[in-house]
Scaffold this motif. Structure first.
Motif, PDB file in Angstrom:
ATOM      1  N   LYS A  15       0.830  -1.208   0.000  1.00 30.65           N
ATOM      2  CA  LYS A  15       0.000   0.000   0.000  1.00 30.65           C
ATOM      3  C   LYS A  15       0.864   1.258   0.000  1.00 30.65           C
ATOM      4  O   LYS A  15       0.494   2.275  -0.585  1.00 30.65           O
ATOM      5  CB  LYS A  15      -0.925   0.004   1.234  1.00 30.65           C
ATOM      6  CG  LYS A  15      -1.836  -1.205   1.368  1.00 30.65           C
ATOM      7  CD  LYS A  15      -2.843  -1.288   0.228  1.00 30.65           C
ATOM      8  CE  LYS A  15      -3.888  -0.193   0.294  1.00 30.65           C
ATOM      9  NZ  LYS A  15      -4.941  -0.347  -0.741  1.00 30.65           N
TER      10      LYS A  15
ATOM     11  N   GLU B 150       0.840   2.516  10.947  1.00 36.24           N
ATOM     12  CA  GLU B 150       0.979   3.933  11.337  1.00 36.24           C
ATOM     13  C   GLU B 150       1.306   4.799  10.122  1.00 36.24           C
ATOM     14  O   GLU B 150       0.771   5.911   9.975  1.00 36.24           O
ATOM     15  CB  GLU B 150       2.063   4.080  12.405  1.00 36.24           C
ATOM     16  CG  GLU B 150       1.661   3.497  13.760  1.00 36.24           C
ATOM     17  CD  GLU B 150       2.794   3.482  14.769  1.00 36.24           C
ATOM     18  OE1 GLU B 150       2.518   3.343  15.971  1.00 36.24           O
ATOM     19  OE2 GLU B 150       3.971   3.582  14.361  1.00 36.24           O
ATOM     20  N   LYS B 151       2.171   4.288   9.231  1.00 38.07           N
ATOM     21  CA  LYS B 151       2.509   5.036   8.011  1.00 38.07           C
ATOM     22  C   LYS B 151       1.277   5.181   7.111  1.00 38.07           C
ATOM     23  O   LYS B 151       1.017   6.253   6.543  1.00 38.07           O
ATOM     24  CB  LYS B 151       3.625   4.316   7.249  1.00 38.07           C
ATOM     25  CG  LYS B 151       4.941   4.213   8.002  1.00 38.07           C
ATOM     26  CD  LYS B 151       5.646   5.538   8.048  1.00 38.07           C
ATOM     27  CE  LYS B 151       7.012   5.405   8.730  1.00 38.07           C
ATOM     28  NZ  LYS B 151       7.665   6.722   8.900  1.00 38.07           N
TER      29      LYS B 151
ATOM     30  N   ARG C  30      -1.781   5.147   8.007  1.00 36.57           N
ATOM     31  CA  ARG C  30      -2.718   6.080   8.656  1.00 36.57           C
ATOM     32  C   ARG C  30      -2.267   7.527   8.461  1.00 36.57           C
ATOM     33  O   ARG C  30      -3.072   8.414   8.193  1.00 36.57           O
ATOM     34  CB  ARG C  30      -2.800   5.735  10.142  1.00 36.57           C
ATOM     35  CG  ARG C  30      -3.890   6.471  10.893  1.00 36.57           C
ATOM     36  CD  ARG C  30      -3.965   5.954  12.321  1.00 36.57           C
ATOM     37  NE  ARG C  30      -5.007   6.616  13.074  1.00 36.57           N
ATOM     38  CZ  ARG C  30      -5.270   6.400  14.349  1.00 36.57           C
ATOM     39  NH1 ARG C  30      -4.529   5.501  15.015  1.00 36.57           N
ATOM     40  NH2 ARG C  30      -6.242   7.048  14.958  1.00 36.57           N
ATOM     41  N   GLN C  31      -0.961   7.766   8.601  1.00 37.31           N
ATOM     42  CA  GLN C  31      -0.432   9.124   8.431  1.00 37.31           C
ATOM     43  C   GLN C  31      -0.675   9.646   7.021  1.00 37.31           C
ATOM     44  O   GLN C  31      -0.984  10.828   6.819  1.00 37.31           O
ATOM     45  CB  GLN C  31       1.070   9.147   8.747  1.00 37.31           C
ATOM     46  CG  GLN C  31       1.397   8.988  10.231  1.00 37.31           C
ATOM     47  CD  GLN C  31       2.875   8.727  10.466  1.00 37.31           C
ATOM     48  OE1 GLN C  31       3.702   8.814   9.549  1.00 37.31           O
ATOM     49  NE2 GLN C  31       3.215   8.388  11.713  1.00 37.31           N
ATOM     50  N   GLU C  32      -0.533   8.755   6.026  1.00 37.62           N
ATOM     51  CA  GLU C  32      -0.697   9.171   4.641  1.00 37.62           C
ATOM     52  C   GLU C  32      -2.132   9.045   4.150  1.00 37.62           C
ATOM     53  O   GLU C  32      -2.420   9.299   2.977  1.00 37.62           O
ATOM     54  CB  GLU C  32       0.244   8.348   3.740  1.00 37.62           C
ATOM     55  CG  GLU C  32       1.724   8.581   4.075  1.00 37.62           C
ATOM     56  CD  GLU C  32       2.652   7.827   3.149  1.00 37.62           C
ATOM     57  OE1 GLU C  32       2.206   7.478   2.017  1.00 37.62           O
ATOM     58  OE2 GLU C  32       3.823   7.587   3.528  1.00 37.62           O
ATOM     59  N   ASP C  33      -3.019   8.645   5.072  1.00 38.27           N
ATOM     60  CA  ASP C  33      -4.452   8.561   4.781  1.00 38.27           C
ATOM     61  C   ASP C  33      -4.729   7.667   3.569  1.00 38.27           C
ATOM     62  O   ASP C  33      -5.522   8.008   2.680  1.00 38.27           O
ATOM     63  CB  ASP C  33      -5.033   9.968   4.569  1.00 38.27           C
ATOM     64  CG  ASP C  33      -6.551   9.987   4.724  1.00 38.27           C
ATOM     65  OD1 ASP C  33      -7.078   9.069   5.381  1.00 38.27           O
ATOM     66  OD2 ASP C  33      -7.190  10.905   4.183  1.00 38.27           O
ATOM     67  N   ILE C  34      -4.064   6.507   3.521  1.00 36.14           N
ATOM     68  CA  ILE C  34      -4.252   5.551   2.427  1.00 36.14           C
ATOM     69  C   ILE C  34      -5.422   4.643   2.774  1.00 36.14           C
ATOM     70  O   ILE C  34      -5.432   4.033   3.848  1.00 36.14           O
ATOM     71  CB  ILE C  34      -2.971   4.724   2.207  1.00 36.14           C
ATOM     72  CG1 ILE C  34      -1.805   5.649   1.815  1.00 36.14           C
ATOM     73  CG2 ILE C  34      -3.190   3.640   1.162  1.00 36.14           C
ATOM     74  CD1 ILE C  34      -0.462   4.942   1.751  1.00 36.14           C
ATOM     75  N   PRO C  35      -6.410   4.505   1.915  1.00 38.61           N
ATOM     76  CA  PRO C  35      -7.589   3.679   2.241  1.00 38.61           C
ATOM     77  C   PRO C  35      -7.242   2.196   2.261  1.00 38.61           C
ATOM     78  O   PRO C  35      -6.364   1.728   1.520  1.00 38.61           O
ATOM     79  CB  PRO C  35      -8.577   4.008   1.124  1.00 38.61           C
ATOM     80  CG  PRO C  35      -7.730   4.484  -0.016  1.00 38.61           C
ATOM     81  CD  PRO C  35      -6.548   5.183   0.598  1.00 38.61           C
TER      82      PRO C  35
ATOM     83  N   TYR D  48      -7.434   0.995  14.923  1.00 43.06           N
ATOM     84  CA  TYR D  48      -7.592   1.646  13.617  1.00 43.06           C
ATOM     85  C   TYR D  48      -8.069   0.642  12.570  1.00 43.06           C
ATOM     86  O   TYR D  48      -8.980   0.935  11.769  1.00 43.06           O
ATOM     87  CB  TYR D  48      -6.276   2.288  13.195  1.00 43.06           C
ATOM     88  CG  TYR D  48      -6.281   2.826  11.787  1.00 43.06           C
ATOM     89  CD1 TYR D  48      -6.943   4.017  11.469  1.00 43.06           C
ATOM     90  CD2 TYR D  48      -5.638   2.131  10.751  1.00 43.06           C
ATOM     91  CE1 TYR D  48      -6.959   4.506  10.174  1.00 43.06           C
ATOM     92  CE2 TYR D  48      -5.651   2.608   9.459  1.00 43.06           C
ATOM     93  CZ  TYR D  48      -6.311   3.798   9.175  1.00 43.06           C
ATOM     94  OH  TYR D  48      -6.333   4.275   7.883  1.00 43.06           O
TER      95      TYR D  48
ATOM     96  N   GLN E  45     -11.478   0.167  10.119  1.00 45.85           N
ATOM     97  CA  GLN E  45     -11.445  -0.004   8.664  1.00 45.85           C
ATOM     98  C   GLN E  45     -12.167  -1.279   8.226  1.00 45.85           C
ATOM     99  O   GLN E  45     -12.194  -1.603   7.046  1.00 45.85           O
ATOM    100  CB  GLN E  45      -9.992  -0.033   8.161  1.00 45.85           C
ATOM    101  CG  GLN E  45      -9.145   1.163   8.580  1.00 45.85           C
ATOM    102  CD  GLN E  45      -9.822   2.481   8.284  1.00 45.85           C
ATOM    103  OE1 GLN E  45     -10.212   2.762   7.147  1.00 45.85           O
ATOM    104  NE2 GLN E  45      -9.980   3.322   9.324  1.00 45.85           N
TER     105      GLN E  45
END
Length: 873
Positions: free
Chosen positions: A23, A123-124, A126-131, A166, A170
């Protein structure tokens, strides 16, 4: 070309990390480097078509320019991709394993101490808001759950938990996670577990229990880690090492329950890898005896010493004699904040008594019975070298709250549940008896010699130096303490000298009295004395003591102790400071409990959490100090005060003690803020619940110091007791029945009771006076002369009209200055026969003086003659 890969024998954390990396690096190709673990193989059997993974054979390794490597840095674990690290390509590393000697170092290295490497990649994402799709979220959750033992392994961190939360948001499906985590135990695994149980051996290394088990199988049995996990659940041990020969190789799996044994380090010489608490190794050409010897040698070199009873026990031990009553045993436990204590007969340990035992005895009215009838006699003991793990097992299995530590037949310590829990949870574990002060010895080395010299009058300084000299002669330490020291630092005038000696306070007081020419009054029960000097000046002397309270709200009992213990018995940290008066240490500050720091920060703080339970009047005292110094009650202290009020502890107080504290508040310069605080905390309902501290009441109370100050400036109202005036104002809204109830409840002295009983008459008098502006002073005098000065001040407070106030004040000035110059001898010379008539005539002359009808001796004589002529005398 970019690729994503992980380690051989791919587990769910490695698989999930590769999915997550896909991702983050969507153009990179995920490559499975070699074999799969059994669970992952089952998973891929169902879902491989949904995952675009490829094998090393399907790509041109020469074209690889960048490798995203997850869940490992060890090149030996790259399976078919081994040697890739030697090619001219860049590595981006995501890992959570400890450093190794041959680790691959990438251009980017994301190495974190977490339970699962998947957490770092989540965490990465989530930070980059990747679905994420629910399917992807489920795979990532599988990775975290597997490597953290469903979030139960000690290596689990809050970051792992937050990552799972998190993923659940999802759409991660925990039923799918559970289906692959909870693989049923196979017959082969069950048979292997039984063989290993038959071979279990225990070794003691630095006080830790090490379990070793070995076996051999003709074929390969997958899931040795699962078998090891189940074996560890069955056998007690701090660490376990399982060695099984399969297909010509020794499979070694290790698990540890303690940070003193880092199993990855122990297995490292065998080519092992993993974490501090979970590691594995595969040994070719195996010899189980050689492997076992290597493990034991590494354990001997690398195992930290286990915590033992000696490290955590409380010592010396406070004990209870066998012939003490249950009631007294309960009091002793309350004194020291213990829930149970050893019982001794001479020096011999004979039992354990708990607070629950005491409670049962008291319920059945058996407080008079000796503890030997209630104590637990079958006492389980340990030695100082017994490991904490063994003690923990004893406490759990025997369901006991404390374990005595015995050495050579002598009781040397005790380990409680709290001691054990503190080894697991650190100092954050909540205790029943907790200190509230700053444990640092703030300001111990400060010296206040200069402050003593510059801020005190000569007489006080001479007394303090004399006290220090007598202490030196007696070979004991002498301190000035408490409020005297507090106010010295605040530069508030307070010459109430309070001394504490580390010795016999009564003998010291007698010596001090002889030297200063005074006398000593002693109180044997409290080991205290008062030195009274010829002019009435008083010096309080106490033996350094530990107070304990027989029951909530009781007066204290006393035993000899050091200055530190004496200070610990006091109410607030700002009252725990002492200044040494001995010549060599004169002016040295003793501040064990952070009193100076709280004084500087303006905080009122109790010393320990049971303070208000032992003495609920401390709540009222805290309020008084807060208002007097414009400090604030420290938040935890305030919370405990509110809790004590909610528990209705103040109902145990006698009204005599409440009266004493209320008088002290009403004697403050402005008691209104303290009264409002009492109402805010809930104390007021136990003091004067009949009285509503409404706005009108607060306004009238606020006028009292102004009126008293105004009268003092004019030398009027001499001898007024301000607190009585405040009580009259507080009770002014009560009817006669409720007023009498307050008087009876507080047992006021006769003079005060009489003043309070007449306040309704005073209020009526004030109303009548304001209706008659022409009332002569003599008539007002006739109305007021039998009332107390506190009643008269209250009378002034009841006046609402300006002319009435001015006239009443004029009356007080006249009363102050008026003097009838004639006396009985003058009346006899005028031929008047002595008798009751004398008083009538002198009173009439006083009235004439007040009304300005006469202003001199001659005027008085003329007026008396006129009365004689008129036949009035």
């Amino acid at each position: 070309m970019d690729i994503i890969t992980s380690h051989n024998s791919l587990d769910f954390d490695g698989l999930a990390a590769m999915v997550a990396a896909s991702k983050l690096f969507p153009h990179a190709i995920p490559i499975i480097p070699g074999t799969l673990s059994k669970n992952v193989r089952r998973f891929m059997g169902l879902y491989k078509d949904s995952l675009a993974f490829r094998s090393p054979r399907e790509i041109n390794l020469d074209a690889v320019e960048r490798v995203i490597l997850v869940d490992t840095r060890n090149p030996a674990r790259l399976g078919s991709l081994k040697g890739l690290e030697e090619r001219n390509c860049d590595f981006v590393v995501f890992d959570h394993h400890p450093d190794g000697p041959n680790d691959i170092h990438g251009v980017i290295n994301e190495v974190h101490v977490v339970g699962a490497v998947t957490t770092v990649l989540v965490e990465k994402i989530r930070q980059e808001d990747i679905p994420l799709t629910p399917f992807e979220a489920t795979i990532l959750a599988l990775g975290i759950y597997e490597d953290t033992g469903s979030l139960l392994f000690t290596s689990t961190t809050y970051r792992d938990v937050e990552a799972v939360a998190y993923l659940l948001r999802q759409g991660a499906d925990l039923s799918v996670v559970a289906s692959f985590m909870e693989e049923p135990f196979s017959d082969e695994q069950r048979q292997l577990l039984q063989k290993l149980l038959n071979d279990v051996r225990h070794y003691r290394v630095n006080g830790l229990d090490i379990v070793l088990a070995a076996g051999a199988e003709k074929g390969f049995i997958p899931g040795l880690d699962v078998v090891t996990y189940h074996l560890m659940e069955v056998v007690a041990g701090d660490a376990i090492f399982v060695m099984v020969i399969m297909q010509g190789k020794a499979q070694v799996v290790a698990r540890s329950r303690t940070p003193n044994i880092q199993v990855n380090k122990i297995l490292s010489p065998l080519g092992g890898h993993g974490h501090e608490t979970a590691a594995a190794a595969v040994v070719r050409n195996p010899d189980l005896k050689v492997i076992e010897r290597e493990i034991l040698e590494q354990l001997a070199k690398n195992t930290g010493k286990a915590m033992s009873a000696r490290d955590i026990m409380s010592s010396p031990v406070k004990t209870i004699p066998v012939d003490v009553t249950m009631e007294e045993a309960g009091k002793i436990m309350l004194r020291y904040g213990h829930t149970g204590m050893p019982v001794i007969d001479g020096e011999r340990l004979v039992g354990i008594i708990s607070r629950r035992d005491v409670d049962k005895a008291m319920i059945h009215n058996l407080g008079h019975a000796p503890v030997k009838g209630f104590m637990t006699q079958e006492v389980v003991t340990v030695t100082p070298d017994t490991g904490v793990g063994e003690i923990r097992r004893i406490v759990v299995e025997k369901d006991i709250g404390r374990v005595p530590v015995v050495e050579g037949g002598r009781l040397v310590g005790i380990v409680s549940r709290t001691d054990l829990l503190r080894t697991m949870h650190g100092d954050q574990y909540p205790e029943d008896h907790a200190v509230m002060y700053n444990r640092g010895e703030h300001g111990l080395n400060r010296n206040y010699r200069d402050a003593l010299e510059s801020r005190l009058p000569k007489r006080i300084k001479d007394i303090l130096k004399t006290a220090g000299m007598i202490g030196d002669d007696m070979g004991i330490n002498v301190y000035c303490v408490g409020g005297f020291v507090r106010d010295l630092l605040l530069q508030v005038k307070n010459f109430d000298v309070d001394l504490v000696v580390e010795g016999d306070g009564i003998e010291f007081a007698q010596r001090l009295a002889e030297t200063l020419g005074g006398r000593a009054r002693s109180h044997e029960r409290f080991r205290t004395a008062v030195v009274v000097l010829p002019d009435g000046f008083k010096i309080d002397v106490a033996t350094a003591r530990t107070e304990y309270y027989e029951f909530p709200a009781a007066l204290p009992k006393v035993e000899r102790s050091s200055i530190r213990e004496d200070m610990y018995r006091r109410d607030f940290t700002i009252n725990t400071m002492a200044i040494c008066l001995n010549a060599q240490r004169y002016g040295e500050m003793i501040d064990y409990f952070g009193g100076q720091q709280d004084l500087e920060q303006g905080l009122i703080r109790v010393l320990y959490n049971l303070s208000f339970v032992e003495d609920p009047t401390r709540i009222i005292r805290a309020i008084r100090f807060e208002a007097r110094y414009k400090f604030r009650i420290e938040p935890d202290t305030l919370q405990m005060a509110r809790y004590a009020v909610q528990r209705r502890l103040l109902r145990h107080l006698s009204y005599k003690r409440i009266r004493q504290e209320l008088i002290l508040i009403l004697e403050e310069k402005d008691p209104v803020p303290a009264l409002r605080r009492m109402e805010d905390i809930g104390v007021w309902q136990y003091v004067l619940p009949e009285v509503d501290l409404n706005e009108k009441m607060r306004y009238t109370l606020s006028r009292v110091p102004r009126v008293l100050g105004w009268l003092a400036e004019r030398e009027l109202g001499t001898g007024v007791r301000p607190w009585v005036v405040y009580m009259e104002v507080l009770c002014s809204q009560l009817d006669q029945s409720k007023l009498q109830s307050v008087i009876d409840r507080f047992h006021f002295d006769r003079k005060t009771a009489q003043s309070l009983a007449r306040i309704r008459d005073v209020m009526e008098l004030a109303r009548n006076f304001q209706r008659n502006e022409q009332m002569p002073f003599s008539q007002l005098d006739l109305l007021l002369r039998d009332y107390s000065m506190e009643n008269i001040v209250f009378f002034l407070l009841c006046l609402e009209r300006e002319w009435a106030w001015e006239k009443a004040v004029k009356y007080l000035e006249l009363v102050r200055d008026v003097k009838v110059e004639m006396n009985g001898n003058d009346l006899k010379r005028m031929g008047i026969k002595p008798g009751p008539l004398f008083k009538v005539l002198l009173d009439k002359l006083r009235a004439a003086r007040l009304d300005r009808e006469v202003t001199s001796y001659e005027d008085e004589v003329k007026l008396v003659r006129k009365w004689m002529e008129d036949g009035l005398c």
